[in-house]
Design an enzyme around this catalytic site. Structure first.
Site, PDB file in Angstrom:
ATOM      1  N   ASP A 275     144.878 -24.068  14.204  1.00 34.80           N
ATOM      2  CA  ASP A 275     145.194 -22.752  14.764  1.00 34.80           C
ATOM      3  C   ASP A 275     146.476 -22.837  15.603  1.00 34.80           C
ATOM      4  O   ASP A 275     147.008 -23.916  15.843  1.00 34.80           O
ATOM      5  CB  ASP A 275     144.005 -22.201  15.583  1.00 34.80           C
ATOM      6  CG  ASP A 275     143.698 -23.020  16.842  1.00 34.80           C
ATOM      7  OD1 ASP A 275     144.624 -23.295  17.619  1.00 34.80           O
ATOM      8  OD2 ASP A 275     142.520 -23.371  17.064  1.00 34.80           O
TER       9      ASP A 275
ATOM     10  N   HIS B  36     146.759 -32.089  11.709  1.00 38.30           N
ATOM     11  CA  HIS B  36     146.083 -31.689  10.470  1.00 38.30           C
ATOM     12  C   HIS B  36     146.666 -30.432   9.838  1.00 38.30           C
ATOM     13  O   HIS B  36     145.997 -29.768   9.052  1.00 38.30           O
ATOM     14  CB  HIS B  36     144.580 -31.504  10.739  1.00 38.30           C
ATOM     15  CG  HIS B  36     143.886 -32.780  11.108  1.00 38.30           C
ATOM     16  ND1 HIS B  36     142.670 -32.838  11.728  1.00 38.30           N
ATOM     17  CD2 HIS B  36     144.273 -34.073  10.931  1.00 38.30           C
ATOM     18  CE1 HIS B  36     142.326 -34.105  11.919  1.00 38.30           C
ATOM     19  NE2 HIS B  36     143.284 -34.875  11.460  1.00 38.30           N
TER      20      HIS B  36
ATOM     21  N   GLY C 107     137.343 -31.356  23.591  1.00 35.64           N
ATOM     22  CA  GLY C 107     136.693 -30.657  22.479  1.00 35.64           C
ATOM     23  C   GLY C 107     136.832 -31.294  21.123  1.00 35.64           C
ATOM     24  O   GLY C 107     137.072 -30.587  20.144  1.00 35.64           O
TER      25      GLY C 107
HETATM   26  N1  APR Z   1     134.651 -26.555  24.973  1.00 37.59           N
HETATM   27  C1  APR Z   1     134.927 -27.872  24.719  1.00 37.59           C
HETATM   28  N2  APR Z   1     134.341 -28.560  23.730  1.00 37.59           N
HETATM   29  C2  APR Z   1     133.444 -27.920  22.957  1.00 37.59           C
HETATM   30  C3  APR Z   1     133.117 -26.558  23.156  1.00 37.59           C
HETATM   31  C4  APR Z   1     133.762 -25.862  24.223  1.00 37.59           C
HETATM   32  N3  APR Z   1     133.522 -24.581  24.490  1.00 37.59           N
HETATM   33  N4  APR Z   1     132.204 -26.208  22.226  1.00 37.59           N
HETATM   34  C5  APR Z   1     131.982 -27.304  21.488  1.00 37.59           C
HETATM   35  N5  APR Z   1     132.718 -28.334  21.905  1.00 37.59           N
HETATM   36  C6  APR Z   1     132.823 -29.720  21.382  1.00 37.59           C
HETATM   37  C7  APR Z   1     131.612 -30.220  20.639  1.00 37.59           C
HETATM   38  O1  APR Z   1     130.625 -30.727  21.552  1.00 37.59           O
HETATM   39  C8  APR Z   1     132.211 -31.339  19.787  1.00 37.59           C
HETATM   40  O2  APR Z   1     132.243 -32.575  20.472  1.00 37.59           O
HETATM   41  O3  APR Z   1     133.865 -29.757  20.434  1.00 37.59           O
HETATM   42  C9  APR Z   1     133.643 -30.836  19.540  1.00 37.59           C
HETATM   43  C10 APR Z   1     133.918 -30.359  18.142  1.00 37.59           C
HETATM   44  O4  APR Z   1     133.800 -31.412  17.235  1.00 37.59           O
HETATM   45  P1  APR Z   1     134.087 -31.206  15.678  1.00 37.59           P
HETATM   46  O5  APR Z   1     133.403 -29.966  15.197  1.00 37.59           O
HETATM   47  O6  APR Z   1     133.758 -32.477  14.996  1.00 37.59           O
HETATM   48  O7  APR Z   1     135.666 -30.894  15.642  1.00 37.59           O
HETATM   49  P2  APR Z   1     136.896 -31.915  15.664  1.00 37.59           P
HETATM   50  O8  APR Z   1     136.546 -33.142  16.409  1.00 37.59           O
HETATM   51  O9  APR Z   1     138.080 -31.142  16.079  1.00 37.59           O
HETATM   52  O10 APR Z   1     137.022 -32.262  14.132  1.00 37.59           O
HETATM   53  C11 APR Z   1     138.078 -33.085  13.700  1.00 37.59           C
HETATM   54  O11 APR Z   1     137.453 -32.660  11.443  1.00 37.59           O
HETATM   55  O12 APR Z   1     136.962 -31.495   9.485  1.00 37.59           O
HETATM   56  C12 APR Z   1     137.822 -31.771  10.418  1.00 37.59           C
HETATM   57  O13 APR Z   1     140.028 -31.433   9.984  1.00 37.59           O
HETATM   58  C13 APR Z   1     138.970 -30.956  10.772  1.00 37.59           C
HETATM   59  O14 APR Z   1     140.512 -31.270  12.599  1.00 37.59           O
HETATM   60  C14 APR Z   1     139.139 -31.301  12.227  1.00 37.59           C
HETATM   61  C15 APR Z   1     138.537 -32.686  12.328  1.00 37.59           C
END
Ligand code: APR
Length: 232
Positions: free
Chosen positions: A89, A104, A170
């Site tokens: 985003d 990414h 996050g």
């Molecule tokens: N504030 C902060 N953190 C949060 C919130 C919030 N309001 N809500 C959820 N989280 C946390 C969750 O607890 C989790 O640890 O955000 C994290 C999201 O993790 P993922 O869904 O695994 O996302 P991410 O780590 O960004 O994924 C990495 O995977 O498929 C892909 O390419 C995609 O860039 C992405 C990569």
């Protein structure tokens, strides 16, 4: 000014209404990742891949930066802030952060399927079959799919090596090579992790701020100001 490096993931945009990937109700529960976000998916079902990213782009256009993104901009008053994000985003940009590296890719851009250097802004939400680059080949989402190389990783590692303070916001730290960037932070520097849920990491020196990004970044700012004795 000291270098403050922030590695962000889907969680920082959660309070803007953008879904994360691996939580309950996350995108990878709704979709099979290999069917929408891989080179195989693109070969197999271009329409589905296009629709998946078009829907996400539509949601992004309705979203706004939240207190988490905005707090990171505030930190630029005190630090040389570099954001390395796994997010596709543009909420860090819209909040006003200056230095942003997307690991990414970017949801609002498309890329030529024959020349990866040809990258375009997508106007509106829709990328369609038949949308072509100037060399006449189909455009694809400018996204790093599973199984593809992460071209920005070397630059990201360089940025992380120069950190004086390292902050993670996050991300579940599940996806490599992005998750390994924390290991490039110099030994002994302060490392903060902001997440409302537990995140598995080997780094035992971390200060864990168990909060959502909005309140967590505000706490971080308070903590860093207190340490530096700033009164603003
Ligand atoms: N504030 C902060 N953190 C949060 C919130 C919030 N309001 N809500 C959820 N989280 C946390 C969750 O607890 C989790 O640890 O955000 C994290 C999201 O993790 P993922 O869904 O695994 O996302 P991410 O780590 O960004 O994924 C990495 O995977 O498929 C892909 O390419 C995609 O860039 C992405 C990569």
């Amino acid at each position: 000014m000291k270098n403050l490096v922030v590695l962000t993931g889907a969680g920082i945009s959660a309070e803007s209404g953008i879904k994360t990937f691996r939580e309950m109700g996350g995108l990878w529960e709704e979709y099979d990742v290999m069917e929408v976000a891989s080179p195989h998916a693109w070969e197999n079902n271009q329409e589905l891949v296009m629709r998946f990213y078009n829907e996400r782009r539509k949601k992004l256009l309705e979203a706004s930066p939240n207190e988490g993104h905005i707090g990171l901009v505030e930190l630029e008053k005190y630090f040389n802030v570099h954001i390395v994000t796994q997010n596709v985003d543009d909420l860090h940009e819209r909040a006003g952060s200056k230095n942003i590296l997307h690991l990414h890719g970017e949801l609002k851009k498309s890329r030529s399927t024959i020349d990866p250097n040809l990258i375009y802004e997508i106007s509106g939400w829709e990328l369609k079959t038949g949308d072509k680059c100037e060399k006449g080949s189909q455009l694809r989402p400018h996204i790093v799919w599973f199984g593809e190389a992460v071209p920005a990783i070397a630059e990201a590692a360089d940025i992380c090596e120069k950190a004086d303070i390292f902050v993670v916001v996050g991300t579940s730290l599940n996806v490599y090579p992005a998750a390994g960037l924390i290991d490039y932070a110099p030994n002994g520097i302060p490392v903060f992790l902001i997440d409302p849920n537990d995140v598995g990491t080997k780094n035992t020196e971390i200060t864990f701020i168990k909060e959502k990004a909005g309140t967590g970044v505000q706490k971080l700012i308070g903590f860093l100001k207190e340490k530096s004795g700033s009164n603003d």
